[in-house]
Design a protein around this motif. Structure first.
Motif, PDB file in Angstrom:
ATOM      1  N   GLU A 214       0.825  -1.214   0.000  1.00 18.44           N
ATOM      2  CA  GLU A 214       0.000   0.000   0.000  1.00 18.44           C
ATOM      3  C   GLU A 214       0.857   1.262   0.000  1.00 18.44           C
ATOM      4  OE1 GLU A 214      -3.845  -1.818   2.461  1.00 18.44           O
ATOM      5  OE2 GLU A 214      -2.223  -0.759   3.516  1.00 18.44           O
ATOM      6  N   GLY A 219      -0.574   2.490  -6.678  1.00 19.59           N
ATOM      7  CA  GLY A 219      -1.948   2.508  -6.184  1.00 19.59           C
ATOM      8  C   GLY A 219      -2.429   1.111  -5.873  1.00 19.59           C
ATOM      9  N   VAL A 220      -3.133   0.956  -4.757  1.00 22.95           N
ATOM     10  CA  VAL A 220      -3.868  -0.269  -4.449  1.00 22.95           C
ATOM     11  C   VAL A 220      -5.338   0.133  -4.462  1.00 22.95           C
ATOM     12  CG1 VAL A 220      -4.285  -2.117  -2.796  1.00 22.95           C
ATOM     13  CG2 VAL A 220      -1.976  -1.191  -3.055  1.00 22.95           C
ATOM     14  N   HIS A 221      -6.048  -0.279  -5.489  1.00 26.20           N
ATOM     15  CA  HIS A 221      -7.358   0.283  -5.797  1.00 26.20           C
ATOM     16  C   HIS A 221      -8.474  -0.619  -5.254  1.00 26.20           C
ATOM     17  CE1 HIS A 221      -5.274   3.135  -8.432  1.00 26.20           C
ATOM     18  NE2 HIS A 221      -4.576   2.096  -8.878  1.00 26.20           N
ATOM     19  N   TYR A 222      -8.662  -0.560  -3.959  1.00 19.34           N
ATOM     20  CA  TYR A 222      -9.722  -1.344  -3.336  1.00 19.34           C
ATOM     21  C   TYR A 222     -11.088  -0.900  -3.866  1.00 19.34           C
ATOM     22  CZ  TYR A 222      -6.165  -2.667   0.146  1.00 19.34           C
ATOM     23  OH  TYR A 222      -5.051  -3.155   0.772  1.00 19.34           O
ATOM     24  N   ASP A 223     -11.941  -1.903  -4.122  1.00 20.25           N
ATOM     25  CA  ASP A 223     -13.304  -1.570  -4.571  1.00 20.25           C
ATOM     26  C   ASP A 223     -14.374  -2.140  -3.645  1.00 20.25           C
ATOM     27  OD1 ASP A 223     -13.184  -4.259  -5.134  1.00 20.25           O
ATOM     28  OD2 ASP A 223     -13.914  -4.092  -7.191  1.00 20.25           O
ATOM     29  N   HIS A 356       0.412  -0.784 -10.286  1.00 27.01           N
ATOM     30  CA  HIS A 356      -0.919  -0.626  -9.699  1.00 27.01           C
ATOM     31  C   HIS A 356      -1.495  -2.000  -9.368  1.00 27.01           C
ATOM     32  CE1 HIS A 356      -1.643   3.710 -10.631  1.00 27.01           C
ATOM     33  NE2 HIS A 356      -0.736   3.467 -11.568  1.00 27.01           N
ATOM     34  N   HIS A 358      -4.971  -3.548  -9.191  1.00 29.50           N
ATOM     35  CA  HIS A 358      -6.365  -3.319  -9.568  1.00 29.50           C
ATOM     36  C   HIS A 358      -7.235  -4.501  -9.156  1.00 29.50           C
ATOM     37  CE1 HIS A 358      -5.917   0.359 -11.920  1.00 29.50           C
ATOM     38  NE2 HIS A 358      -4.848  -0.156 -12.500  1.00 29.50           N
ATOM     39  N   ALA A 369      -6.065  -8.995  -6.261  1.00 30.82           N
ATOM     40  CA  ALA A 369      -5.434  -7.895  -6.982  1.00 30.82           C
ATOM     41  C   ALA A 369      -4.767  -8.394  -8.246  1.00 30.82           C
ATOM     42  CB  ALA A 369      -4.404  -7.201  -6.095  1.00 30.82           C
ATOM     43  N   GLU A 419      -6.380  -3.909 -16.762  1.00 34.92           N
ATOM     44  CA  GLU A 419      -5.964  -4.200 -15.392  1.00 34.92           C
ATOM     45  C   GLU A 419      -4.775  -5.150 -15.298  1.00 34.92           C
ATOM     46  OE1 GLU A 419     -10.252  -3.024 -15.473  1.00 34.92           O
ATOM     47  OE2 GLU A 419      -8.972  -4.427 -16.604  1.00 34.92           O
TER      48      GLU A 419
END
Length: 472
Positions: A214, A219-223, A356, A358, A369, A419
């Motif tokens: 992190e 970027g660690v793009h948590y959704d 990243h 994603h 991820a 991604e």
């Protein structure tokens, strides 16, 4: 570093040998010094070969030294049967080296001895010329690298985690053939071992790893669905499970099936595969461990050879798309590219700053991820072992990775699966030729030019070298 045996061959007439022995010794010292300067260990045979009994005894003595390569050095005219007898007593790869000197016809001895070896089918390589010339030194060192890779492949173990993925014939090889031709054993391990062992990792280590990612990634793009801190930690736990399997089973390189069981019901192996192939993880520097996605056996074997030749992390990718307007291929595969390729830096932070994480796409409902980045530009060698009617061949070509302005990079990545990691490759092969005869959907690469080494590897392993473009 290779361990190299050096056997100096001479003339069988005692009155000639007496007059050339100092020349032979001096030439051997020069060759040994060049090899030592390149970082290798040289073991000199105690005596020069000037009789049939010495040819056998000195070669046997060297064979007992556990060498990666044996060099037969021809700095004068040499009796050809000395070469034949010494070769009979030599285990492992053999390189014939000759000085080019009109006063001392070592080249003649090399050709006579090498021709004899050809007649009996004894595989060997040849190098010749003045050691003062860079091209000559590189020719010899390329053969050293090739022989060392072949020797270190033999006796190794491949960990096959899971079975055949999604019906891929090209991902499955005959284990008997592997042992016979490459000296490689295959350890079959069920994917349940990753699931089961993933709980063994301490929460402290897992949390520290997640926080490291992190902090250092672009970027660690948590959704909240496909990618959550919990799913990322499950992927990190899978990495630790693989490390445990590698240590317990003494695996030298591996492949993970992944699809569909893990990717549908557990999590993807993207994080594990990327960092196993990296020369570092969140705990510091480490040796790369070649790990092929989809348990691709011939892919992993190709990668392991490239690693042994270069020492660098090796790329694994699908040949995903061809941008005909640019004559550029998009090499893209979920999670397999080592993060090192993002910048090819010795500093992990520099690489991770371009990476990243994603949320996984619809192919993988278990989530996790995807490790996304665009490979840094540079020249590479591309290679892949495939089989034609059951016989191995190695596709080899040169090429380069390219990057463009930010908008173009983004547009080209979004043309396939944004991604996933990407490498825009310009291959030294016409697209029609490549698509007409390349025998796999997977391709592999390392920075630099290793065409000569791969040609020698193929010769030593009894594999057909199948070059494209300038490598043909």
């Amino acid at each position: 570093m290779a361990r190299i045996g050096l056997l100096s061959l001479s003339d069988g007439r005692d009155f000639v040998h007496r007059d050339v022995t100092e020349h032979i010794a001096r030439a051997a010292r020069e060759l040994a010094a060049m090899l030592t300067e390149a970082g290798h260990e040289v073991v000199l045979a105690p005596e020069q070969v000037s009789s049939n009994t010495l040819a056998t005894s000195q070669a046997r003595w060297l064979s007992d030294q556990h060498l990666d390569l044996t060099i037969f050095h021809h700095s004068v005219w040499t009796f050809p049967h000395f070469t034949m007898l010494a070769a009979e007593a030599t285990r492992g790869p053999l390189l014939m080296v000759a000085n080019i000197d009109p006063q001392f016809p070592g080249m003649v001895g090399l050709l006579a001895g090498g021709g004899g070896l050809d007649q009996i089918g004894r595989v060997h390589s040849r190098a010749w010329g003045d050691l003062g010339e860079p091209a000559v030194r590189e020719r010899i060192l390329a053969e050293v690298r090739a022989a060392t890779a072949v020797q270190r492949l033999r006796g190794s173990t491949f960990g096959r985690i899971g079975g055949r993925p999604m019906g891929m014939y090209t991902a499955v090889a005959n284990t008997d053939q592997w042992m016979r031709q490459f000296g490689v054993d295959v350890e079959e391990i069920d994917q349940w071992e990753i699931v089961r062992r993933s709980e063994n990792a301490s929460q402290t280590r897992v949390t520290a790893a997640r926080e490291w990612l992190e902090k250092r990634a672009a970027g660690v793009h948590y959704d909240g669905k496909q990618l959550t801190p919990e799913l990322l930690e499950r992927q990190i736990r899978s990495y630790y499970a693989m490390r445990e399997l590698i240590e317990e089973w003494n695996l030298d390189f591996s492949g993970i099936k992944g699809q569909p069981e893990l990717t549908t019901h557990f999590c993807t192996m993207d994080v594990a595969e990327a960092f196993l192939n990296d020369p570092y993880d969140w705990e510091g520097p480490k040796e790369t461990h070649v790990t092929a996605t989809e348990a691709d056996m011939d892919g992993a074997l190709s990668m392991q050879l490239l690693k042994l030749l270069s020492g660098d992390p090796v790329l694994f990718a699908d040949v995903r798309h061809y941008h005909a307007d640019r004559d550029v291929w998009d090499l893209c595969n979920s999670g397999q590219h080592a993060t090192w390729y993002a910048a090819r830096s010795e500093d992990p932070a520099e690489n991770l700053s371009k990476v990243h994480f994603h949320p996984e796409v619809f192919y993988f409902p278990a989530g996790g991820a995807s490790v996304q980045h665009l490979a840094a530009p540079g020249d590479l060698t591309f290679a892949r072992l495939t089989r034609d009617s059951g016989e191995y061949r190695m596709h080899v070509m040169r090429g380069s990775f390219e990057t463009y302005d930010e908008a173009t990079n983004d547009r080209m990545m979004r043309a396939s699966t944004f991604e996933w990691p990407h490498a825009f490759a310009r291959l030294d092969a016409p697209a029609d030729d490549f698509l007409g005869r390349f025998g796999s959907n997977h391709i592999h690469a390392v920075p630099g030019d290793y065409v000569a080494e791969l040609r020698s590897v193929c010769r030593q392993l009894g594999i057909r070298f199948d070059g494209f473009g300038s490598a043909a």
